[in-house]
Design a protein around this motif. Structure first.
Motif, mmCIF file in Angstrom:
data_model
loop_
_atom_site.group_PDB
_atom_site.id
_atom_site.type_symbol
_atom_site.label_atom_id
_atom_site.label_comp_id
_atom_site.label_asym_id
_atom_site.label_seq_id
_atom_site.Cartn_x
_atom_site.Cartn_y
_atom_site.Cartn_z
ATOM 1 N N MET A 15 -23.063 -9.824 15.403
ATOM 2 C CA MET A 15 -22.585 -9.247 16.654
ATOM 3 C C MET A 15 -23.667 -8.331 17.235
ATOM 4 O O MET A 15 -24.520 -7.807 16.509
ATOM 5 C CB MET A 15 -21.294 -8.461 16.432
ATOM 6 C CG MET A 15 -20.167 -9.270 15.795
ATOM 7 S SD MET A 15 -19.611 -10.638 16.845
ATOM 8 C CE MET A 15 -18.762 -9.721 18.137
ATOM 9 N N MET A 16 -23.622 -8.136 18.516
ATOM 10 C CA MET A 16 -24.566 -7.213 19.154
ATOM 11 C C MET A 16 -23.803 -6.311 20.114
ATOM 12 O O MET A 16 -22.860 -6.736 20.799
ATOM 13 C CB MET A 16 -25.674 -7.976 19.881
ATOM 14 C CG MET A 16 -25.211 -8.972 20.928
ATOM 15 S SD MET A 16 -26.600 -9.867 21.670
ATOM 16 C CE MET A 16 -25.721 -10.989 22.770
ATOM 17 N N GLY A 17 -24.235 -5.057 20.141
ATOM 18 C CA GLY A 17 -23.637 -4.083 21.042
ATOM 19 C C GLY A 17 -24.535 -3.892 22.257
ATOM 20 O O GLY A 17 -25.704 -3.532 22.131
ATOM 21 N N ILE A 18 -23.991 -4.156 23.448
ATOM 22 C CA ILE A 18 -24.763 -4.059 24.697
ATOM 23 C C ILE A 18 -24.202 -2.923 25.527
ATOM 24 O O ILE A 18 -22.984 -2.824 25.746
ATOM 25 C CB ILE A 18 -24.702 -5.382 25.488
ATOM 26 C CG1 ILE A 18 -25.299 -6.518 24.648
ATOM 27 C CG2 ILE A 18 -25.444 -5.258 26.811
ATOM 28 C CD1 ILE A 18 -25.230 -7.878 25.328
ATOM 29 N N GLU B 298 -19.251 -5.253 22.696
ATOM 30 C CA GLU B 298 -19.720 -6.079 21.590
ATOM 31 C C GLU B 298 -19.490 -7.555 21.888
ATOM 32 O O GLU B 298 -18.405 -7.959 22.325
ATOM 33 C CB GLU B 298 -18.989 -5.688 20.310
ATOM 34 C CG GLU B 298 -19.675 -6.193 19.047
ATOM 35 C CD GLU B 298 -19.075 -5.587 17.796
ATOM 36 O OE1 GLU B 298 -19.747 -4.756 17.165
ATOM 37 O OE2 GLU B 298 -17.925 -5.953 17.469
ATOM 38 N N TYR B 299 -20.552 -8.367 21.640
ATOM 39 C CA TYR B 299 -20.498 -9.799 21.884
ATOM 40 C C TYR B 299 -21.163 -10.526 20.714
ATOM 41 O O TYR B 299 -22.084 -9.994 20.078
ATOM 42 C CB TYR B 299 -21.232 -10.181 23.186
ATOM 43 C CG TYR B 299 -20.624 -9.574 24.428
ATOM 44 C CD1 TYR B 299 -19.544 -10.179 25.058
ATOM 45 C CD2 TYR B 299 -21.142 -8.393 24.961
ATOM 46 C CE1 TYR B 299 -18.983 -9.625 26.200
ATOM 47 C CE2 TYR B 299 -20.593 -7.834 26.098
ATOM 48 C CZ TYR B 299 -19.515 -8.446 26.721
ATOM 49 O OH TYR B 299 -18.959 -7.897 27.837
ATOM 50 N N PRO B 300 -20.724 -11.757 20.430
ATOM 51 C CA PRO B 300 -21.391 -12.540 19.376
ATOM 52 C C PRO B 300 -22.837 -12.859 19.793
ATOM 53 O O PRO B 300 -23.099 -13.185 20.958
ATOM 54 C CB PRO B 300 -20.554 -13.812 19.280
ATOM 55 C CG PRO B 300 -19.239 -13.475 19.907
ATOM 56 C CD PRO B 300 -19.541 -12.469 20.968
ATOM 57 N N LYS B 301 -23.743 -12.757 18.824
ATOM 58 C CA LYS B 301 -25.138 -13.149 19.077
ATOM 59 C C LYS B 301 -25.267 -14.635 18.777
ATOM 60 O O LYS B 301 -24.963 -15.097 17.685
ATOM 61 C CB LYS B 301 -26.089 -12.342 18.192
ATOM 62 C CG LYS B 301 -27.567 -12.685 18.397
ATOM 63 C CD LYS B 301 -28.441 -11.837 17.489
ATOM 64 C CE LYS B 301 -29.910 -12.187 17.676
ATOM 65 N NZ LYS B 301 -30.202 -13.591 17.322
ATOM 66 N N LYS B 302 -25.705 -15.408 19.795
ATOM 67 C CA LYS B 302 -25.822 -16.852 19.642
ATOM 68 C C LYS B 302 -27.045 -17.187 18.783
ATOM 69 O O LYS B 302 -28.066 -16.489 18.835
ATOM 70 C CB LYS B 302 -25.955 -17.517 21.014
ATOM 71 C CG LYS B 302 -24.844 -17.156 21.997
ATOM 72 C CD LYS B 302 -23.485 -17.617 21.499
ATOM 73 C CE LYS B 302 -22.413 -17.461 22.555
ATOM 74 N NZ LYS B 302 -22.224 -16.098 23.007
#
Length: 346
Positions: A305-308, A318-322
């Motif tokens: 996951m990544m926090g933007i 927070e969104y999944p990192k592809k």
């Protein structure tokens, strides 16, 4: 050869071959002749010069043209070698100049020199292109539009730039009458008034090659000249509903438009990281264009996951990192907003 043939019949000097000695041959030969007056015709609007009945574009000023015009008044005998013309020009009125020429060369091995004075006359005449422009002459109008939307500022600027580049290229190639007399933005799109049908066709081909879409031609009979029918043509360009770099929403994913043709839209899938083709009716809505994306800070990456950091609210989302994404914490990514959702660009 007889004894008397070994001497010049004019001056009596010994000869190696038949005929006159070089000095006598030179003295009897008009080795350089000057016209007393030469004229140049130029257009006061664009500076083009006229030779016989042909206009030619030039960026040279009168002071640069004057020496060459003066040299054109000199006519050499074909046997003259090592020709040289020194020119001094003095303006005597706005439409008159006087050139003082010193002419040198060699004739039959002898050095020759003479001086002459040439009057330069500067005529003003409106050229064929400026005459058509001021007379509101045109052969076509290119109308650039888009399907079910307004043209974007990028499309307007690019279409204008493409048209101008084509005009400059044609004029540089000698097509002086392939000009753009007017270019107007309006609420429907962009209208380009052209001086020839050739430039109109090249412009629509250039715009559709850049953006896709299609064009149609609509000729209108406006008269007859020398038994030939005269037409004005409206070129209607229709750019696709979706333009390159548009980001659109499908059923479950976001994709970026790469190319549009009459049947399919080629897109880059921002979830899978690959290009593919879709049908236009699969698109639910447009959310923006990647050219207008904003930078957003990646605060952390952990557990896939990544926090933007939302650039507008300052809240971390927070969104999944592809798998295809190469994103590093502490760096910026480009994002578009779809409501509360941040869509990460490639």
């Amino acid at each position: 050869m007889t004894i008397q043939d070994r001497f010049c019949p004019k001056c009596g000097k010994p000869l190696e071959t038949d005929g006159f000695c070089p000095s006598c041959r030179a003295s009897d030969t008009p080795w350089a002749v000057c016209d007393t007056r030469v004229a140049s015709t130029h257009c006061p609007s664009c500076g083009a010069t006229k030779q016989v009945n042909t206009w030619t574009d030039t960026e040279r000023e009168q002071a640069e043209l004057a020496p060459d015009l003066a040299r054109s008044a000199v006519h050499f005998h074909p046997d003259v070698k090592k020709r040289s013309i020194a020119v001094e020009v003095r303006d005597i009125s706005p439409n008159r100049s006087r050139a003082y020429l010193t002419i040198t060369g060699t004739l039959y091995g002898l050095s020759m020199e003479k001086t002459c004075t040439v009057e330069l006359v500067w005529h003003k005449e409106q050229c064929d292109r400026c005459n058509r422009i001021t007379g509101s002459y045109y052969e076509g109008i290119v109308q650039v539009r888009a399907d079910d939307r307004d043209l974007s500022p990028f499309e307007l600027q690019s279409a204008a730039a493409i048209s101008t580049q084509i005009e400059e290229s044609l004029i540089a190639g000698g097509e002086r009458l392939s000009f753009i007399s007017d270019m107007t933005e309006n609420r429907d799109g962009l209208d380009i008034t052209v001086g020839s049908q050739h430039i109109g066709l090249l412009i629509v081909q250039g715009i559709t090659a850049q953006f896709g879409g299609r064009y149609t031609t609509h000729p209108k009979l406006v008269g007859e000249k020398n038994g030939r029918q005269l037409f004005r043509i409206t070129y209607l360009v229709r750019l696709p509903r979706y333009q390159r770099h548009d980001v659109v929403k499908l059923d479950r994913v976001y994709v970026e438009v790469e190319q549009v043709d009459s049947r399919h839209v080629r897109v880059f899938d921002l979830s899978e990281g690959r290009s593919r083709s879709i049908k236009e009716d699969e698109i639910l809505r447009r959310i923006g264009n990647a050219r207008n994306a904003q930078p957003a800070l990646v605060a952390y990456i952990a557990g896939g996951m990544m926090g933007i950091l939302d650039p507008e609210t300052g809240v971390t989302k927070e969104y999944p990192k592809k798998p295809w994404q190469t994103i590093v914490a502490g760096e910026n990514v480009q994002v578009l907003r779809d409501g509360e959702i941040l869509v990460v660009m490639r």
